[in-house]
Write a protein that holds these residues in place. Sequence first.
Motif, PDB file in Angstrom:
ATOM      1  N   MET A  95      49.465  30.448  46.623  1.00 40.03           N
ATOM      2  CA  MET A  95      48.054  31.076  45.356  1.00 40.03           C
ATOM      3  C   MET A  95      48.800  31.021  44.045  1.00 40.03           C
ATOM      4  SD  MET A  95      47.252  35.755  44.758  1.00 40.03           S
ATOM      5  CE  MET A  95      47.380  35.904  46.589  1.00 40.03           C
ATOM      6  N   THR A  96      47.544  30.745  44.225  1.00 37.34           N
ATOM      7  CA  THR A  96      47.402  30.646  42.471  1.00 37.34           C
ATOM      8  C   THR A  96      47.467  31.878  41.202  1.00 37.34           C
ATOM      9  OG1 THR A  96      45.018  30.844  41.933  1.00 37.34           O
ATOM     10  CG2 THR A  96      46.321  28.556  42.589  1.00 37.34           C
ATOM     11  N   GLU A  97      48.249  31.181  39.918  1.00 38.16           N
ATOM     12  CA  GLU A  97      48.888  32.725  38.936  1.00 38.16           C
ATOM     13  C   GLU A  97      46.815  33.389  38.845  1.00 38.16           C
ATOM     14  OE1 GLU A  97      49.725  35.079  36.226  1.00 38.16           O
ATOM     15  OE2 GLU A  97      51.168  34.239  37.946  1.00 38.16           O
ATOM     16  N   THR A  98      45.760  31.948  39.171  1.00 39.56           N
ATOM     17  CA  THR A  98      44.342  32.963  38.613  1.00 39.56           C
ATOM     18  C   THR A  98      43.934  34.161  39.575  1.00 39.56           C
ATOM     19  OG1 THR A  98      44.031  30.899  37.454  1.00 39.56           O
ATOM     20  CG2 THR A  98      41.995  32.664  38.219  1.00 39.56           C
ATOM     21  N   LEU A  99      44.625  33.288  40.921  1.00 40.78           N
ATOM     22  CA  LEU A  99      43.631  34.821  42.224  1.00 40.78           C
ATOM     23  C   LEU A  99      45.056  35.322  42.093  1.00 40.78           C
ATOM     24  CD1 LEU A  99      42.967  31.940  45.029  1.00 40.78           C
ATOM     25  CD2 LEU A  99      41.705  33.182  43.393  1.00 40.78           C
ATOM     26  N   HIS A 100      46.320  35.939  41.711  1.00 43.26           N
ATOM     27  CA  HIS A 100      47.630  36.703  41.705  1.00 43.26           C
ATOM     28  C   HIS A 100      46.803  37.642  40.424  1.00 43.26           C
ATOM     29  CE1 HIS A 100      50.631  39.026  42.060  1.00 43.26           C
ATOM     30  NE2 HIS A 100      50.824  39.050  40.486  1.00 43.26           N
ATOM     31  N   ARG A 101      46.122  36.864  39.596  1.00 50.87           N
ATOM     32  CA  ARG A 101      45.698  38.057  38.122  1.00 50.87           C
ATOM     33  C   ARG A 101      43.764  38.550  39.149  1.00 50.87           C
ATOM     34  NH1 ARG A 101      45.547  33.768  33.831  1.00 50.87           N
ATOM     35  NH2 ARG A 101      43.225  35.290  33.266  1.00 50.87           N
ATOM     36  N   ALA A 102      43.290  38.066  39.334  1.00 48.47           N
ATOM     37  CA  ALA A 102      42.682  38.657  40.393  1.00 48.47           C
ATOM     38  C   ALA A 102      42.548  40.176  40.935  1.00 48.47           C
ATOM     39  CB  ALA A 102      41.256  37.285  40.838  1.00 48.47           C
ATOM     40  N   LEU A 103      43.962  39.511  42.006  1.00 51.02           N
ATOM     41  CA  LEU A 103      43.507  40.352  42.811  1.00 51.02           C
ATOM     42  C   LEU A 103      44.401  41.934  42.172  1.00 51.02           C
ATOM     43  CD1 LEU A 103      45.341  38.445  45.892  1.00 51.02           C
ATOM     44  CD2 LEU A 103      43.593  40.125  45.936  1.00 51.02           C
ATOM     45  N   MET A 104      45.034  41.364  40.509  1.00 49.56           N
ATOM     46  CA  MET A 104      45.786  42.818  40.158  1.00 49.56           C
ATOM     47  C   MET A 104      44.541  43.401  39.727  1.00 49.56           C
ATOM     48  SD  MET A 104      48.874  42.800  40.914  1.00 49.56           S
ATOM     49  CE  MET A 104      49.755  43.131  39.887  1.00 49.56           C
TER      50      MET A 104
ATOM     51  N   PRO B 166      40.599  37.869  35.427  1.00 47.28           N
ATOM     52  CA  PRO B 166      40.853  35.910  34.892  1.00 47.28           C
ATOM     53  C   PRO B 166      39.944  35.826  34.094  1.00 47.28           C
ATOM     54  CG  PRO B 166      41.340  36.191  37.040  1.00 47.28           C
ATOM     55  CD  PRO B 166      40.616  37.986  36.592  1.00 47.28           C
ATOM     56  N   SER B 167      39.457  34.454  33.405  1.00 47.71           N
ATOM     57  CA  SER B 167      38.132  33.902  32.804  1.00 47.71           C
ATOM     58  C   SER B 167      37.766  34.178  34.090  1.00 47.71           C
ATOM     59  CB  SER B 167      38.061  33.258  33.004  1.00 47.71           C
ATOM     60  OG  SER B 167      38.479  31.406  33.407  1.00 47.71           O
ATOM     61  N   LYS B 168      36.167  34.049  34.604  1.00 46.50           N
ATOM     62  CA  LYS B 168      35.835  33.495  35.852  1.00 46.50           C
ATOM     63  C   LYS B 168      35.327  32.071  35.732  1.00 46.50           C
ATOM     64  CE  LYS B 168      31.900  35.314  34.276  1.00 46.50           C
ATOM     65  NZ  LYS B 168      30.223  35.916  33.309  1.00 46.50           N
ATOM     66  N   PRO B 169      35.395  31.491  34.389  1.00 48.69           N
ATOM     67  CA  PRO B 169      35.763  30.159  35.503  1.00 48.69           C
ATOM     68  C   PRO B 169      36.947  29.572  36.413  1.00 48.69           C
ATOM     69  CG  PRO B 169      34.357  29.972  33.046  1.00 48.69           C
ATOM     70  CD  PRO B 169      34.731  30.911  33.296  1.00 48.69           C
ATOM     71  N   ASP B 170      37.651  29.840  35.570  1.00 47.00           N
ATOM     72  CA  ASP B 170      38.805  29.642  36.450  1.00 47.00           C
ATOM     73  C   ASP B 170      39.076  30.163  37.637  1.00 47.00           C
ATOM     74  OD1 ASP B 170      39.656  28.721  33.450  1.00 47.00           O
ATOM     75  OD2 ASP B 170      41.304  30.486  32.684  1.00 47.00           O
ATOM     76  N   LEU B 171      38.768  31.222  38.590  1.00 46.87           N
ATOM     77  CA  LEU B 171      38.755  31.855  39.046  1.00 46.87           C
ATOM     78  C   LEU B 171      37.916  31.006  40.253  1.00 46.87           C
ATOM     79  CD1 LEU B 171      39.794  33.869  41.013  1.00 46.87           C
ATOM     80  CD2 LEU B 171      38.240  35.276  40.595  1.00 46.87           C
ATOM     81  N   VAL B 172      36.621  30.426  39.862  1.00 46.40           N
ATOM     82  CA  VAL B 172      35.875  29.854  40.229  1.00 46.40           C
ATOM     83  C   VAL B 172      36.230  28.727  41.131  1.00 46.40           C
ATOM     84  CG1 VAL B 172      32.893  28.260  40.748  1.00 46.40           C
ATOM     85  CG2 VAL B 172      33.727  30.601  39.952  1.00 46.40           C
TER      86      VAL B 172
END
Length: 90
Positions: free
Chosen positions: A1-10, A19-25
């Motif tokens: 799992m990427t750091e961005t996805l981890h931050r989104a789940l948190m 996380p920023s939308k462009p990074d998550l997408v």
Amino acid sequence: MTETLHRALMALGGQGARPSKPDLVADLLQLEKAGRKDKTTYRYEQLVGTWQLGFITGTLRSQQQTRGLFKSGIWLPSWLQIRICYEPGE
């Protein structure tokens, strides 16, 4: 799992900033492409549980129809609880 996805789940759990939308997408697209390349499949048993929808991007068609509104994705408001439940069959 990427750091961005981890931050989104948190963030969906109420802990931390989104996380920023462009990074998550970008991360979601990368994972989707990798899954297609590896031909990843999942058994129903692996999906059993309750899943919460918190971020949407829409299909390419819906992005075109909304003039790119969904292109960078949309975080759903925290008061909107959309859940999908998969339960074992009988």
